[in-house]
Design an enzyme around this catalytic site. Structure first.
Site, PDB file in Angstrom:
ATOM      1  N   ASP A  92      -2.129  -4.233   3.777  1.00 51.77           N
ATOM      2  CA  ASP A  92      -2.137  -4.336   5.240  1.00 51.77           C
ATOM      3  C   ASP A  92      -2.924  -5.550   5.737  1.00 51.77           C
ATOM      4  OD1 ASP A  92      -0.568  -2.124   5.438  1.00 51.77           O
ATOM      5  OD2 ASP A  92      -2.170  -0.745   5.995  1.00 51.77           O
TER       6      ASP A  92
ATOM      7  N   TYR B 191       2.303  -4.107  13.359  1.00 46.41           N
ATOM      8  CA  TYR B 191       1.135  -3.431  12.779  1.00 46.41           C
ATOM      9  C   TYR B 191       0.285  -2.785  13.868  1.00 46.41           C
ATOM     10  CZ  TYR B 191      -2.694  -2.528   9.554  1.00 46.41           C
ATOM     11  OH  TYR B 191      -3.653  -1.905   8.786  1.00 46.41           O
TER      12      TYR B 191
ATOM     13  N   GLU C 127       0.822  -1.217   0.000  1.00 47.43           N
ATOM     14  CA  GLU C 127       0.000   0.000   0.000  1.00 47.43           C
ATOM     15  C   GLU C 127       0.853   1.263   0.000  1.00 47.43           C
ATOM     16  OE1 GLU C 127      -3.387   0.353   2.600  1.00 47.43           O
ATOM     17  OE2 GLU C 127      -3.435  -1.818   2.897  1.00 47.43           O
TER      18      GLU C 127
END
Length: 650
Positions: free
Chosen positions: A83, A294, A7
């Site tokens: 993600d 994350y 991304e």
């Protein structure tokens, strides 16, 4: 050539270094497709096919998609590394659909941290796109679009407000309802009696019935008790006990945001931005350094691999007696795609070492994440609690002191807490007082939300998800529905926010409420698990919503000006359009009379009423005094003594 799509452009060079010459790494720069603005109500939904969304390439992404298609044509295999959550899964699906990859091998991979080992492990363990996760995200998108478009149109047309939405309007309602409780609360005065011994120890008068601090109703009663006290307080009992204090689990998104907001005084939007920077990492001397895993996750579990490393770290740095077990929240079967808590990528990258690479604010947040992860697997702290009771002419006073006898997880805390020295009082011995006094206090009512407590309430209520907490607050603020006080950090609804919330509550309470929104989140979870179908949820929702919306349009009563239409005699009402607010006949479309809102004095600046946001302030006089009132009176009763004060209100 193998193609890997991520991304964020900031990840590409780093991951390319990990994968070598065989790989081309490019970025999608987020979403590449969105639902079209066409069809019925511009919703971009196919009403002949279960309200399926009609997608198109986002105009600003044309160049990106063209480049991705060119790269995809040259590739022997395509890896989609967006993600690791539902939104990322949906982006991968959109990429596969948009790039015409029918003749290509396309694999979905995910990694929770941007490190060489994590990326290579992901390449070795590809999977197919999870269409149930995609369906869940698509359902969210469709329902949010229907509610957002239709309700935004409703409040814009009626009161000129900016927007409404499935989650944001419920959160606004929570804020408005809390404000009503705060402003309607009437505090009650009470009194407490304190004694201060010569050594500085503070004693409080106890209620013998419940062993709590005694609250006295009147000042006269407090003075009477003071008059009956002597100078000496005699120890009647000393009780010691032990208690354990457990460490908190490693951070998830909500706990990271609330803790950082409290301890660092950072706005939630700033916490999110800093966390993203720590996740994506930095390049230093031709080396990429990722700091945390994350950062959008609703779980607190740690991987077995990290637990093993953390076990060795705790034994080495603190000793085996400080090793506990992994304190984790109970795992729900609805936990989403981010599979771990937010934790440091490398335990050897201590906050002290990280100073070389991070800004002051980045380091502050990293230190919190690092400390919390280590503490989560350490042993409990052991605390000795000493309660001492004193007697003075039949009145019982109490003091309680605590002493840490084993630090446990607190050993890893960067900020140490200073403890007061414990005084050993002897039973039967008298101690002189330095002073006795009563203190007037008021009962405390409900408190306004701050950003941290609002995020916590959103999570507890089951509305929104980790990726939506910060954007929801930002949207409300940017729409002028709330303000955040600079000093106290309290969140207050504006008059416009109250008005929008009231209108939505009057006409859409069946949808804009916590229970319905939480139930919708549960439905989305079940779609992700494969136990419910997208089309069933979407069709059921739309049928229910369309009925409520149609009734609301018929029932809505615009604010009247108090004057009749000069053409047909029907009441004139205030309306909003592209060019602002105006006056129109309520008998529209049979009567199309309109007129501008007049300002009664040319030398008065055109200032919108801060209460109703429909009328404008006009000069009035009463009993020789000049004041300013809303031009829509009596529909709106706002008045103010000076125009300069309006700017402060705004």
């Amino acid at each position: 050539m193998k193609l890997l799509i991520v991304e964020s452009p900031s990840k590409t060079l780093t991951i390319k270094q990990y994968l070598g010459k065989d790989f081309e790494v490019v970025a999608s720069k987020g979403h590449i497709r969105d639902i079209k603005n066409q069809g019925k109500d511009n919703l971009g939904l196919d009403f002949s096919n279960n309200l399926k969304p009609l997608y198109e390439i986002i105009p600003t992404q044309y160049a990106t998609v063209k480049l991705l298609k060119e790269k995809a044509e040259e590739a022997s295999i395509i890896y989609l590394a967006t993600d690791p959550d539902r939104e990322g899964e949906a982006i991968s699906w959109h990429l596969k659909e948009a790039l015409n990859t029918n003749n290509k091998e396309v694999k979905r991979i995910e990694f929770n941290e941007i490190t060489r080992s994590a990326v290579l492990n992901a390449i070795d363990n590809p999977r197919e796109i999870d269409l149930e996760l995609v369906s869940s995200q698509e359902t969210r998108k469709i329902i949010d679009r229907i509610i957002g478009y239709k309700l935004s149109s409703f409040v814009k047309d009626r009161v000129g407000a900016k927007s409404a939405g499935r989650v944001q309007s419920v959160v606004l309602k929570m804020i408005v309802e809390r404000e009503e409780k705060v402003t309607s609360f009437i505090p009650e005065r009470f009194y407490e009696i304190e004694a201060v011994l010569e050594d500085g120890t503070i004693l409080k008068l106890q209620n013998k019935e419940n062993n709590k601090v005694l609250q006295i109703k009147t000042e006269e009663e407090a003075k009477r008790i003071l008059s009956e006290l002597g100078d000496t307080f005699t120890v009647s009992n000393v009780v010691t006990s032990k208690k354990s204090e457990k460490p908190s689990p490693a951070f998830k998104t909500s706990s990271m945001q609330t803790t950082a907001a409290s301890r660092l005084s950072f706005p939630i939007s700033k916490v999110s931005k800093l966390a993203q920077q720590l996740y994506e990492g930095i390049n230093h001397n031709d080396e990429h350094i990722a700091f945390v895993t994350y950062i959008r996750t609703d779980v607190t579990r740690l991987s077995d691999e990290f637990k093993a490393k953390l076990t060795n770290h705790i034994k080495k740095e603190y000793g085996v007696e400080y090793l506990g077990y992994a304190h984790e929240d109970k795992v729900k079967n609805t936990d989403q795609g981010a599979h771990e808590a937010i934790r440091p990528v490398d335990l050897s990258m201590t906050p002290d070492k990280a100073k070389e690479y991070l800004t002051k604010d980045q380091l502050s947040l990293y230190s919190l994440i690092y400390e919390r992860a280590i503490e989560s697997m350490m042993s409990d702290a052991e605390i000795l609690v000493t309660t001492t009771l004193f007697d003075n002419n039949g009145y019982t006073f109490k003091t309680t002191s605590e002493k840490t006898i084993f630090e446990g997880f607190k050993k890893a805390s960067i900020k140490k807490t200073k403890e007061k020295a414990i005084v050993d009082y002897e039973i039967g011995k008298g101690y002189k007082q330095a002073k006795t006094e009563f203190k007037a206090k008021d009962t405390e009512g409900p408190k306004r939300y701050n950003e941290g407590s609002l995020v916590k309430e959103m999570e507890t209520s089951g509305i929104g998800r980790p990726s939506t907490y910060s954007p929801t607050i930002s949207t409300l603020k940017n729409s002028n529905y709330i303000t955040i006080e600079r000093g106290s950090k309290e969140i207050k609804p504006t008059e416009e926010g109250k008005l929008v919330s009231r209108i939505l509550n009057d006409y859409f309470n069946m949808i804009i409420n916590v229970n319905y929104t939480a139930s919708m989140e549960s439905d989305l979870d079940e779609i992700a698990q494969g136990t419910k179908k997208e089309e069933n949820i979407v069709n059921s929702f739309y049928s229910n919503f369309d009925s409520i919306y149609s009734n609301a349009k018929m029932e809505f009563k615009p604010i009247e000006t108090g004057n009749p239409c000069p053409l047909c005699g029907s009441p004139l009402v205030f309306k909003s359009g592209r060019n602002g607010k105006f006056i129109a006949c309520s008998n529209y479309p049979k009567c199309r009379h309109t007129e501008n809102i007049k300002v009664e004095k040319a030398n008065i600046p055109l200032i919108e009423c801060p209460k109703c946001h429909i009328g404008h302030l006009v000069e009035r006089k009463s009993k020789g005094k000049t004041f300013y009132a809303c031009s829509t009176y009596p529909s709106c009763d706002f008045t103010i003594s000076s125009l300069s004060r309006v700017k402060k209100i705004k």
